[in-house]
Design an enzyme around this catalytic site. Sequence first.
Site, PDB file in Angstrom:
ATOM      1  N   LYS A  97      32.797  36.624  44.272  1.00 19.88           N
ATOM      2  CA  LYS A  97      32.518  35.238  43.916  1.00 19.88           C
ATOM      3  C   LYS A  97      32.196  34.450  45.182  1.00 19.88           C
ATOM      4  CE  LYS A  97      34.884  31.546  41.255  1.00 19.88           C
ATOM      5  NZ  LYS A  97      36.147  31.254  40.517  1.00 19.88           N
ATOM      6  N   SER A 108      35.536  29.707  35.910  1.00 27.56           N
ATOM      7  CA  SER A 108      34.483  29.449  36.881  1.00 27.56           C
ATOM      8  C   SER A 108      33.877  30.712  37.486  1.00 27.56           C
ATOM      9  CB  SER A 108      35.028  28.560  38.004  1.00 27.56           C
ATOM     10  OG  SER A 108      36.047  29.223  38.724  1.00 27.56           O
ATOM     11  N   SER A 140      39.997  30.882  35.221  1.00 26.58           N
ATOM     12  CA  SER A 140      38.691  31.166  35.830  1.00 26.58           C
ATOM     13  C   SER A 140      38.378  32.631  36.036  1.00 26.58           C
ATOM     14  CB  SER A 140      38.556  30.422  37.160  1.00 26.58           C
ATOM     15  OG  SER A 140      38.320  29.054  36.928  1.00 26.58           O
TER      16      SER A 140
END
Length: 531
Positions: A93, A175, A199
Site C-alpha cells: 500500500k 482504504s 481498512s
Amino acid sequence: MPNRDVLSENAFPDLYESGIADLQKGLELRHFTSVDLIKAYLARIDEVNLKGAALHAVIETNPNALSQAARLDAERESKGSRGPLHGIPLLLKDNIATLHEEGMNTTAGSYALLGSVVPRDAFVAAKLREAGAILLGKANLSEWANYRGKVPNGFSGRGGQTLCPYYPNGDASGSSSGSGVSMAVGLAAGSLGSETNGSIVSPSSKNNVVGIKPTVGLVSRAGVIPISSHQDTTGPMCRSVTDAALLLSVIAGPDPRDEATLQQPGILPDYMKALDLNALKGKRLGVPRMFMRDGEAFEAILEAFEASLDTFRALGAEIVDPADFPSAEEMKQSQAETLVLKTDFKVDVAQYISGLLEVPTGVKNLADLIEFNNTHADLELIPPYHDDQSRFIDAEATEKNDAYYAALAEDFDLGRRRGIDATLQKFNLDAIVLPTDGIASKPAAISGYPIISVPLGFQPDNIQVLPAPAAPLHTQAPGLPFGIAFIGTAYSEFNLIGFAYAFEQATQVRLKRRAYAEAIPTTQIKDVLSI
C-alpha cells in the site's frame, strides 16, 4: 535449467489464483525465473490498471524490479534460496515507505508528499526484502487511508479511482483498495495493507480475498504514514489464508522504532503452523446478534452467514448464539473513536513528516496539507465527488485535552473490558464470528485486537444495482463479494488463522466466482518466457 519449450501447461501456475508456494515450487524446479514472474506481473498490471477495465489498483511500479529479480535469480543459483519468499513479487500500500533510491514514492496517494524522501524502508518492507521478496509496486488507496474527507472509497489524487473487479464501477471499499483489487485478479503474489478501522478487512471482503489485521503491537508501524498510533497496524492481504499467514510470520516482531511492538508476549509463533484443517474441533464461536444489519444488500450476507454456522458445526465447533457484547448498544452510539482518531492524526502525521529527509512541497503539518489541497485543487479536490477534506479540517481543530483522554479510555472500556474480552469470558468463547460488512471491524479497531476476513459469498445475480447510475461507484450489484470475520483477544492470531484456514478449506468460496472478464488480465508466465 530444464528446456522450457517442452514444459507442459501444468508447469506454469495460473497467476489469477496461484499461491506463493506454487510460484516458489516453479522457481525451485527452474520452470521459470523471478525475472519471468516480474515480466508477467508487470504485463498483467499494464493490461487492466489504466487500460481495459481501468481498475486503478496500482499507483506505480518499481523501476528496479527486473534488476532485483535478476540478482535474486543469480543468488538462488550461487547460494540457494533464502526461503519461501525468495524472488516473490509483492505489492505494498502506498503509505508504506520504501527506499527512495529504489525509485518509488511513498505518498498515501497525495501529491503533497510526491518526491518526499523517506529515511529508510518501513520495518515491514525491510523484513520482506530481507526474506527475498521483490517489492513490485505501490498499491492505490483511499487517499490518506480514507482520512482526508468524505470521498468515494479507493480514490486518491495520484492514483485515481480504484474499482472492484467483480462488477464495472463497483465499490472496492477501502482504504487498502488497491491491495485488495490487485490480489483479486492476480497483479502480484501477495500484498500488504494497513488498517485503522476496517481498512484491511473491508476491501478484503469486497474483493474476495483474505485479510489479516493483527493486534496493534504485533507488526511495526515504523515508516508507515499514520492516522492513529492507538489503532493503526499493517497486515497481509492475499488470495489465501496460507499466503497471509506466511507474510504475517515474516513481518511480525519487535522494532525499537515502534514502542507498541516491545510489549509483545515472548517468542512469537510460526503462523504457518496454525494451518490445521481440524482447528475448529471442540472450539466455541460466539455470534453477537446485536451487531447484525438488515436491508437488501445484507439479505444474501445473512443467508450465507447462517449457512456458515452449519459449516462450523460440521467442522466440530460449538456455536453460541447469541453471544452479545455487554457494551454493544453503547459501542454503536459512541463517538469516542472519532475524537481519538482526529486528535491522533493531527499529531501523528506531523511527526511522520518531520522524520522525512526532504519534502519538495514544503508541507510540515496538517494545516499545510489543508492549504496544499486548496492551492492544488485541480489535483486533489476534484468535483463533484472528490472535493472534500472535512476530516482534515476537523482534525486540525483538535488538541490533546481531557476529552481526548476520556475518549481513549471509553474506547478501551467498550472494546476490551466490556467488549471483546468480556464476551469471550462470559460465554467461554475461543473467537467471535460476524459478517465482515457492517460493524465487525469497530470492536477490533477500538480495542486494538486482531480480526481476519475470509471470503463468504457473493451478491445474487438478481440484486438491484445501486446507486444507478453509479455516483460514482456501485455499492450494490450482482456478484459483489462479501466476507466473514473472525475476532479474538490480543495476540490470538495463531488461533484465528487456524479457524479461518479450516473454514476456507471447507468452503473454497473464493473459487466459486471470478471477476468480470474485462477485469481479468490474460498474460501468464508462459507468455513472457521468450521476451
